[in-house]
Every structure is written in C-alpha cells, then in structure tokens.
Design a protein around this motif. Structure first.
Motif, PDB file in Angstrom:
ATOM      1  N   ARG A  89      -4.619  52.462  14.104  1.00 14.01           N
ATOM      2  CA  ARG A  89      -4.895  51.877  12.790  1.00 14.01           C
ATOM      3  C   ARG A  89      -3.702  52.129  11.878  1.00 14.01           C
ATOM      4  O   ARG A  89      -2.942  53.079  12.071  1.00 14.01           O
ATOM      5  N   ALA A  90      -3.551  51.282  10.874  1.00 16.15           N
ATOM      6  CA  ALA A  90      -2.406  51.399   9.968  1.00 16.15           C
ATOM      7  C   ALA A  90      -2.843  51.269   8.517  1.00 16.15           C
ATOM      8  O   ALA A  90      -3.770  50.513   8.196  1.00 16.15           O
ATOM      9  N   ASP A  91      -2.164  52.018   7.657  1.00 14.35           N
ATOM     10  CA  ASP A  91      -2.252  51.842   6.209  1.00 14.35           C
ATOM     11  C   ASP A  91      -0.866  51.442   5.721  1.00 14.35           C
ATOM     12  O   ASP A  91       0.127  52.095   6.052  1.00 14.35           O
ATOM     13  N   VAL A  92      -0.799  50.372   4.947  1.00 13.16           N
ATOM     14  CA  VAL A  92       0.477  49.863   4.452  1.00 13.16           C
ATOM     15  C   VAL A  92       0.376  49.677   2.945  1.00 13.16           C
ATOM     16  O   VAL A  92      -0.618  49.137   2.444  1.00 13.16           O
ATOM     17  N   GLU A  93       1.400  50.125   2.223  1.00 15.01           N
ATOM     18  CA  GLU A  93       1.458  49.919   0.778  1.00 15.01           C
ATOM     19  C   GLU A  93       2.825  49.367   0.416  1.00 15.01           C
ATOM     20  O   GLU A  93       3.847  49.998   0.694  1.00 15.01           O
ATOM     21  N   LEU A  94       2.846  48.178  -0.192  1.00 17.89           N
ATOM     22  CA  LEU A  94       4.091  47.468  -0.468  1.00 17.89           C
ATOM     23  C   LEU A  94       4.215  47.157  -1.961  1.00 17.89           C
ATOM     24  O   LEU A  94       3.750  46.113  -2.436  1.00 17.89           O
ATOM     25  N   PRO A  95       4.823  48.041  -2.754  1.00 21.34           N
ATOM     26  CA  PRO A  95       5.137  47.705  -4.145  1.00 21.34           C
ATOM     27  C   PRO A  95       6.332  46.740  -4.164  1.00 21.34           C
ATOM     28  O   PRO A  95       7.372  47.032  -3.572  1.00 21.34           O
ATOM     29  N   TYR A  96       6.200  45.610  -4.819  1.00 23.66           N
ATOM     30  CA  TYR A  96       7.223  44.565  -4.699  1.00 23.66           C
ATOM     31  C   TYR A  96       7.566  43.943  -6.047  1.00 23.66           C
ATOM     32  O   TYR A  96       6.805  44.038  -7.020  1.00 23.66           O
ATOM     33  N   GLU A  97       8.719  43.291  -6.058  1.00 28.05           N
ATOM     34  CA  GLU A  97       9.151  42.453  -7.176  1.00 28.05           C
ATOM     35  C   GLU A  97       9.680  41.149  -6.602  1.00 28.05           C
ATOM     36  O   GLU A  97      10.498  41.167  -5.675  1.00 28.05           O
ATOM     37  N   LEU A  98       9.220  40.026  -7.126  1.00 24.22           N
ATOM     38  CA  LEU A  98       9.692  38.711  -6.707  1.00 24.22           C
ATOM     39  C   LEU A  98      10.250  37.983  -7.926  1.00 24.22           C
ATOM     40  O   LEU A  98       9.651  38.003  -8.999  1.00 24.22           O
ATOM     41  N   SER A  99      11.405  37.344  -7.764  1.00 24.37           N
ATOM     42  CA  SER A  99      12.005  36.611  -8.872  1.00 24.37           C
ATOM     43  C   SER A  99      12.921  35.523  -8.326  1.00 24.37           C
ATOM     44  O   SER A  99      13.328  35.557  -7.160  1.00 24.37           O
ATOM     45  N   LEU A 100      13.216  34.557  -9.167  1.00 22.47           N
ATOM     46  CA  LEU A 100      14.178  33.510  -8.823  1.00 22.47           C
ATOM     47  C   LEU A 100      15.510  33.844  -9.467  1.00 22.47           C
ATOM     48  O   LEU A 100      15.611  33.991 -10.691  1.00 22.47           O
TER      49      LEU A 100
END
Length: 205
Positions: A89-100
């Motif tokens: 089993r896996a736990d994943v945490e992805l804090p992200y920023e998306l921009s153009l």
C-alpha cells in the motif's frame, strides 16, 4: 466517477465523491478555493484541496492519496518489468504549484512525500523468488518542470527479505542506487539517503 485508461488497461472508480468550490472569480489576482474528497472500492482515499485563479491562470494545492493498493498499478509497470507487484500500500502527498509562464505550463512540487508499506514483488514464474520490502519512505521531494530538475531530502528502506521457497534471506540495504547524493551526516539511519539531486540529462520520452 469511472477512470478508464484503455491504452494501459487500467480501470478504477472514485466513490462517495465530495466537491466544494468557493469564490472563483475572473478578476485579476483573485483566487477561489476547491476541495475534492473520495475513495476507491479498494479502500484508497483521495484528498485534493487548494486554490485557483483565472487571471492569471494558476493553481496551488495538495493532492493526497492514502492506502493506495500498489497491485492495482501493475498495468503501468508491465511495459518496464516482468516482475509483479503482489502486495503493498502507498501514501502519497503532492504539494504543487501550476502556472502558465510564456504560454507554457510550469509544474512545481515542494516537499512531496511517498510512503510504501508491505511492498512485495514476485518474478513471472510460479516458483520465482519474491522480494519483501520493509517500510519505504521518501521525503522532501522537490521538482521544477521548467528547470527539469528534482531533488529529495531523505529516503529510507527498512529491513527487506528475498524469499526462495520457504527460505528467507536478508536483502542488502541500498539507499538509492545511481543517485548522486551527499555524504550521510551523524545519526543518519542505515539504508537511507540524504540530499539527493536528480537532473535530466536527455530528452524525456
């Protein structure tokens, strides 16, 4: 919501879905918040929350998956290995920023983390050996798509075993083979890596 990747042969479903969107505006520099929660029939939980603006187009937030069954991801591994994921089993945490940026999408991960529990791999044959891994933790994962560079703060693998029939043998511990990393500091646990940096040296295929 059904998810069906016909190219890879992967199918899943998100149930008990809850979506909340607040104060989304087309006015410059104003942001709206969003929250999405759900779970799959296999018991994995999805949490996705953050903020989005339309002028300019940008989004920040955290995407988290909890208790994800690794065996369900085998359709994506079949092209790369004959080994089978039989447990874990896996736990994943992805804090992200998306921009153009100049009409190009820029994606940034900051302090992402991955935890694997009970991972077991088996060969293709019926009597093929099986590898059982202890807890695997990777913390402080950073990535910038514009710079094509990523790094990780720490990676740790607990005691793992190779199973041959009824016999079990300890596997050699390896922090991160092939990564260019800094020397371990005092108190660094065995089987861990600190300060690894990844750089793309060729085209992404």
């Amino acid at each position: 919501i059904d998810f069906d990747d016909q190219r890879q042969g992967y199918h899943n479903q998100v149930e008990h879905l809850s979506i909340e969107l607040k104060s989304l505006s087309t006015l410059e520099a104003e942001q709206g918040s969003y929250t999405l929660q759900g779970q799959t029939p296999q018991g994995a939980k999805l949490r996705w929350m953050g903020a989005i603006s339309l002028a300019p187009l940008a989004a920040t937030g955290t995407l988290a998956l909890e208790n994800l069954p690794l065996a369900s991801l085998m359709p994506y591994a079949d092209d790369y290995t004959a080994a089978r994921i039989v447990a874990g089993r896996a736990d994943v945490e992805l804090p992200y920023e998306l921009s153009l940026v100049q009409d190009k999408l820029r994606a940034v991960l900051k302090s992402a983390k991955l935890d694997l529990r009970g991972l077991a791999l088996a060969g293709a044959g019926k009597d093929a050996p099986q590898a059982k891994f202890g807890a695997i933790s990777v913390d402080g994962i950073d990535f910038d798509s514009s710079a094509q560079q990523g790094s990780l703060k720490t990676a740790r693998v607990d005691e793992s075993k190779l199973v041959l029939g009824k016999d079990e043998q300890p596997l050699a511990r390896s922090g991160a083979a092939g990564l260019d990393h800094h020397a371990h500091g005092p108190g660094t646990p065995r089987g861990s890596v600190q300060g690894a940096t990844l750089r793309r040296t060729g085209p992404v295929r």
